[in-house]
Scaffold this motif. Structure first.
Motif, short mmCIF file in Angstrom:
data_model
loop_
_atom_site.label_atom_id
_atom_site.label_comp_id
_atom_site.label_asym_id
_atom_site.label_seq_id
_atom_site.Cartn_x
_atom_site.Cartn_y
_atom_site.Cartn_z
N ASN A 5 8.46 5.33 0.61
CA ASN A 5 8.89 4.17 -0.16
C ASN A 5 10.07 3.46 0.50
OD1 ASN A 5 6.93 4.72 -2.03
ND2 ASN A 5 8.30 5.68 -3.50
N GLY A 6 10.94 4.25 1.16
CA GLY A 6 12.08 3.64 1.84
C GLY A 6 11.63 2.75 2.98
N PHE A 7 10.67 3.23 3.76
CA PHE A 7 10.14 2.42 4.87
C PHE A 7 9.49 1.14 4.34
CE2 PHE A 7 6.43 1.27 7.48
CZ PHE A 7 7.08 0.93 8.66
N ALA A 8 8.72 1.26 3.26
CA ALA A 8 8.06 0.10 2.68
C ALA A 8 9.08 -0.91 2.13
CB ALA A 8 7.11 0.53 1.57
N THR A 9 10.13 -0.42 1.50
CA THR A 9 11.16 -1.30 0.96
C THR A 9 11.89 -2.04 2.06
OG1 THR A 9 11.47 0.18 -0.94
CG2 THR A 9 13.22 -1.40 -0.49
N ILE A 10 12.20 -1.35 3.15
CA ILE A 10 12.85 -1.99 4.30
C ILE A 10 11.94 -3.08 4.86
CG2 ILE A 10 13.61 -1.64 6.68
CD1 ILE A 10 14.59 1.14 5.79
N LEU A 11 10.66 -2.78 4.95
CA LEU A 11 9.69 -3.76 5.47
C LEU A 11 9.67 -5.01 4.58
CD1 LEU A 11 7.56 -4.13 7.70
CD2 LEU A 11 5.87 -3.13 6.16
N ALA A 35 0.83 -1.20 0.00
CA ALA A 35 0.00 0.00 0.00
C ALA A 35 0.87 1.25 0.00
CB ALA A 35 -0.93 -0.01 1.21
N LEU A 36 1.91 1.25 0.83
CA LEU A 36 2.80 2.42 0.90
C LEU A 36 3.57 2.62 -0.40
CD1 LEU A 36 4.19 2.01 4.54
CD2 LEU A 36 2.43 3.61 3.73
N LEU A 37 4.04 1.51 -1.00
CA LEU A 37 4.75 1.62 -2.27
C LEU A 37 3.84 2.14 -3.37
CD1 LEU A 37 6.93 -1.63 -2.36
CD2 LEU A 37 7.74 0.72 -2.24
N THR A 38 2.58 1.71 -3.34
CA THR A 38 1.64 2.12 -4.37
C THR A 38 1.27 3.59 -4.24
OG1 THR A 38 0.71 -0.11 -4.44
CG2 THR A 38 -0.62 1.64 -5.40
N VAL A 39 1.12 4.06 -3.00
CA VAL A 39 0.60 5.41 -2.78
C VAL A 39 1.70 6.45 -2.61
CG1 VAL A 39 0.46 5.50 -0.25
CG2 VAL A 39 -1.35 6.53 -1.64
N GLY A 40 2.95 6.01 -2.35
CA GLY A 40 4.00 6.95 -1.96
C GLY A 40 4.22 8.11 -2.92
N LEU A 87 -2.65 -7.40 -3.66
CA LEU A 87 -3.89 -6.82 -4.18
C LEU A 87 -4.60 -6.03 -3.08
CD1 LEU A 87 -6.11 -6.50 -6.32
CD2 LEU A 87 -7.01 -8.74 -5.61
N ALA A 88 -4.66 -6.61 -1.88
CA ALA A 88 -5.28 -5.89 -0.76
C ALA A 88 -4.54 -4.59 -0.47
CB ALA A 88 -5.31 -6.78 0.47
N GLY A 89 -3.21 -4.60 -0.65
CA GLY A 89 -2.43 -3.40 -0.43
C GLY A 89 -2.77 -2.29 -1.41
N THR A 90 -2.97 -2.65 -2.69
CA THR A 90 -3.34 -1.62 -3.67
C THR A 90 -4.73 -1.06 -3.39
OG1 THR A 90 -4.23 -3.26 -5.24
CG2 THR A 90 -1.89 -2.70 -5.44
N LEU A 91 -5.62 -1.91 -2.85
CA LEU A 91 -6.95 -1.41 -2.48
C LEU A 91 -6.86 -0.52 -1.24
CD1 LEU A 91 -9.00 -4.70 -3.01
CD2 LEU A 91 -8.95 -2.69 -4.49
N LEU A 92 -6.00 -0.90 -0.29
CA LEU A 92 -5.79 -0.07 0.89
C LEU A 92 -5.19 1.29 0.51
CD1 LEU A 92 -5.72 0.26 3.99
CD2 LEU A 92 -3.47 -0.87 3.97
N ALA A 93 -4.40 1.30 -0.55
CA ALA A 93 -3.79 2.55 -1.02
C ALA A 93 -4.86 3.59 -1.39
CB ALA A 93 -2.88 2.28 -2.21
#
Length: 267
Positions: free
Chosen positions: A199-205, A168-173, A243-249
């Motif tokens: 995006n950095g936080f999401a990539t680390i995760l 979600a973070l990568l999609t919306v960042g 997919l759920a992440g892109t919807l959460l975005a």
């Protein structure tokens, strides 16, 4: 939808489709027992997907500048919701094509093992033989595969939720940071640069929590401690969490943009 918005949506869809199909390389690696080579193909596609995501910035920034100049900034929110929607649609298509992707990657691994050339592999895809291989590999999920999703997932809900949040973070960042520049035009450049933090936080995760889990399970599948069927289900569940992440975005878009616009005042 004008031509510029169509290009942005198509680019977003392509990025997310590639990112989703990249998971199929892991399945192909387990099936062919060429783990290192399958990881190389997986990393190559992920690199293409995440690098291409940076190209969205100029297109989206131009969209904002054009809308502001023409006095149509109020429609930007709906435009960006369409962009996020194209990401969700592409991930859904990618999940449907997981069996196809696994077959294509298995053939690609075999071809690369014989010829040892990435350039020849890419050129081979554009030949009539390569296109025929793509056509022959098309295979929708079977009814049995869909029914098996109710069985053991092979991965915890915590990992799936973490992947959902990261995606979600990568999609919306990038999109949220650029829209924050519209909300706070006095610090537009500052807001646009804050996407790197998200995006950095999401990539680390992803690299610290998700990828190690999948890597361990890949080794278990190769050594026979985990069945290939369970491993495939895990990949599908990871794809569903994407997919759920892109919807959460979609839900995070406006709050994220407003937060970034506020932070830009104090950086």
């Amino acid at each position: 939808m004008d031509g510029q918005l169509l290009i942005i949506c198509l680019l977003t869809a392509a990025i997310n489709l590639i990112g989703t199909l990249a998971y199929s390389a892991r399945i192909a690696g387990v099936r062919t027992r060429r783990i290192a080579l399958s990881f190389a193909l997986f990393n190559m596609l992920v690199l293409v997907s995440r690098t291409s995501n940076s190209f969205l910035g100029p297109f989206l920034a131009k969209r904002i500048e054009t809308r502001i100049a023409e006095g149509g900034g109020d429609s930007l929110f709906a435009d960006f919701q369409l962009v996020l929607g194209s990401a969700s649609l592409a991930v859904a298509v990618g999940i449907f094509l997981v069996p196809t992707g696994q077959r294509l990657f298995s053939r690609a691994i075999g071809y690369f093992q014989e010829h040892r050339s990435t350039a020849r592999l890419l050129l081979k895809t554009a030949t009539p033989t390569g296109l025929k291989a793509v056509r022959d590999a098309l295979h929708p999920p079977s009814l049995g595969q869909l029914r098996s999703l109710v069985k053991e997932r092979g991965v915890s809900w915590n990992v799936l939720l973490a992947n959902c949040l990261a995606q979600a973070l990568l999609t919306v960042g990038v999109i949220a940071s650029l829209y924050a520049g519209y909300l706070n035009p006095d610090f537009r450049v500052t807001a646009s640069q804050l996407s790197a933090v998200i995006n950095g936080f999401a990539t680390i995760l992803l690299f610290a929590l998700i990828d190690p889990q999948l890597s361990v399970m890949t080794d278990d599948a190769v050594e026979g401690r985990v069945s290939e069927a369970l491993f495939r289900r895990t990949i599908v569940w990871i794809s569903f969490s994407r997919l759920a992440g892109t919807l959460l975005a979609q839900l995070l878009f406006l709050p994220s943009a407003m937060l970034i616009a506020w932070i830009a005042n104090y950086v």
